[in-house]
Design an enzyme around this catalytic site. Structure first.
Site, mmCIF file in Angstrom:
data_model
loop_
_atom_site.group_PDB
_atom_site.id
_atom_site.type_symbol
_atom_site.label_atom_id
_atom_site.label_comp_id
_atom_site.label_asym_id
_atom_site.label_seq_id
_atom_site.Cartn_x
_atom_site.Cartn_y
_atom_site.Cartn_z
ATOM 1 N NE ARG A 63 -3.801 1.726 2.881
ATOM 2 C CZ ARG A 63 -3.896 2.718 3.776
ATOM 3 N NH1 ARG A 63 -2.852 3.016 4.554
ATOM 4 N NH2 ARG A 63 -4.998 3.414 3.896
ATOM 5 C CD GLU A 152 -7.720 6.616 9.100
ATOM 6 O OE1 GLU A 152 -7.386 5.591 9.724
ATOM 7 O OE2 GLU A 152 -7.367 7.767 9.466
ATOM 8 C CD GLU A 262 -4.520 3.526 7.809
ATOM 9 O OE1 GLU A 262 -4.313 3.896 8.989
ATOM 10 O OE2 GLU A 262 -4.760 4.323 6.888
#
Length: 349
Positions: A63, A152, A262
């Site tokens: 990522r 997010e 995450e």
């Protein structure tokens, strides 16, 4: 008679615990660390490129975060170079687009400098941005496997127009971002992800997706994956049990693929700012504890319908070992860059 069924039962058990499709880490800062003189070593102490170590440890996808400004640390040129390295090592690419010139998270979603300040033109700018980014990766032969439209975005994206006071704007922006990818030369190749924090909190996930999808602009066909952040050191309510409930409900409600995008676990946390979840209290702050944590979280993902992936956030960012938390060290490498035993866990999830 029962003994004759033993091989079949063993096979069924193996199938039910099949490995995840995406087993990865965020390695965004690797080139910055290398420029500062840092090097990496495998568990035998041999200096190697980080991607070589990751691949040998069972990682199959990396990522990397993308910021908009060409003068930012994690700009497009930086990411294209990282993608070239990833492909050469046989690793898939998961591109995390922040839609900002700097960090984007629930506390900050700053619109890039010079971008429009009205929703019509901002949506068009975003479409053209994701289109151009997608075409750049395709042109150099490094098509991302996953592309996240925002990072997010629980409190929205591209503030102030995309704040949660206007789910209408959020839905429009996300549709534009997705369309730029779909109409690029990548076409349907990447899995498009929406990514929220607090993956353990079903009420937040439910509220957010119900609100944005109710607008009718951001369509079910605009995204393939629901990604979540899940950290153990920010809220004692972030239990493994709560994560399982939340991901199970997300999968059954919307039928999308599920990825923990995450997470981290500390090797050192002498003074945590918050209590850890009760059902993780027996896990030690150590490399062995990291192994346990990764296996536990990955098992939850794998047990959910459509559960496809697990990503550990920045395990090799030596110059930022606390990774923004109150725990002193969350890395899977030592301060000299040598792989800890925990890095090998990716081969078993």
């Amino acid at each position: 008679m029962l003994l004759s069924f033993a091989p079949i039962l063993l096979l069924l058990a193996t199938i039910s615990h099949a490995s995840l499709t995406y087993k990865g880490v965020d390695w965004s800062s690797v080139a910055i660390e290398e420029a500062a003189g840092r090097t990496y070593k495998n568990s035998a102490g041999t200096t190697q490129p980080l991607e070589t170590i990751l691949k040998a440890s069972g990682v199959n996808t990396v990522r990397q975060r993308l910021w908009v400004s060409s003068s930012s640390q994690y700009n497009l040129a930086y990411n294209l170079k990282l993608a070239t390295r990833a492909k050469a090592a046989g690793l898939n690419i998961y591109l995390d687009m922040h839609f900002s010139d700097t960090w984007a998270d629930p506390g900050a979603q700053t619109t890039p400098s010079g971008w429009p300040t009205d929703i019509d033109n901002l949506s068009w700018e975003l479409y053209n941005y994701t289109l151009a980014v997608s075409n750049s990766f395709e042109a150099q032969g490094t098509p991302p496997t996953i592309m996240s439209i925002g990072n997010e975005i629980t409190n929205g994206l591209l503030w102030p127009l995309g704040e949660i006071s206007s789910f209408s704007n959020i839905a429009r922006l996300l549709h534009s971002a997705s369309s730029g990818i779909r109409y690029s030369n990548l076409g349907s190749t990447p899995q498009i992800m929406t990514h929220l924090d607090n993956g353990w909190d079903w009420s937040t996930q439910e509220w957010w997706y119900q609100s944005v999808l109710a607008e009718g602009t951001f369509l079910s066909t605009d995204y393939d994956v629901m990604g979540v952040s899940y950290y153990p050191f920010y809220n004692s309510a972030a239990t493994l049990a709560s994560l399982k409930t939340s991901l199970t409900n997300m999968a059954s409600t919307w039928g999308k693929k599920i990825i923990v995008a995450e997470t981290d676990w500390p090797t050192s946390c002498p003074s945590p700012a918050y209590a850890f979840p009760s059902d993780a209290s027996s896990i030690p702050f150590s490399a062995a504890g990291q192994t346990t944590w990764v296996k536990d979280v990955a098992a939850i993902v794998a047990g959910v319908s459509g559960g496809e992936g697990f990503f550990y956030w920045e395990p090799a960012w030596i110059d930022n070992a606390n990774l923004g938390s109150s725990c002193a060290n969350n890395l899977m490498v030592s301060n000299t860059g040598e792989a800890l035993s925990s890095l090998a866990v990716f081969a078993s999830i």
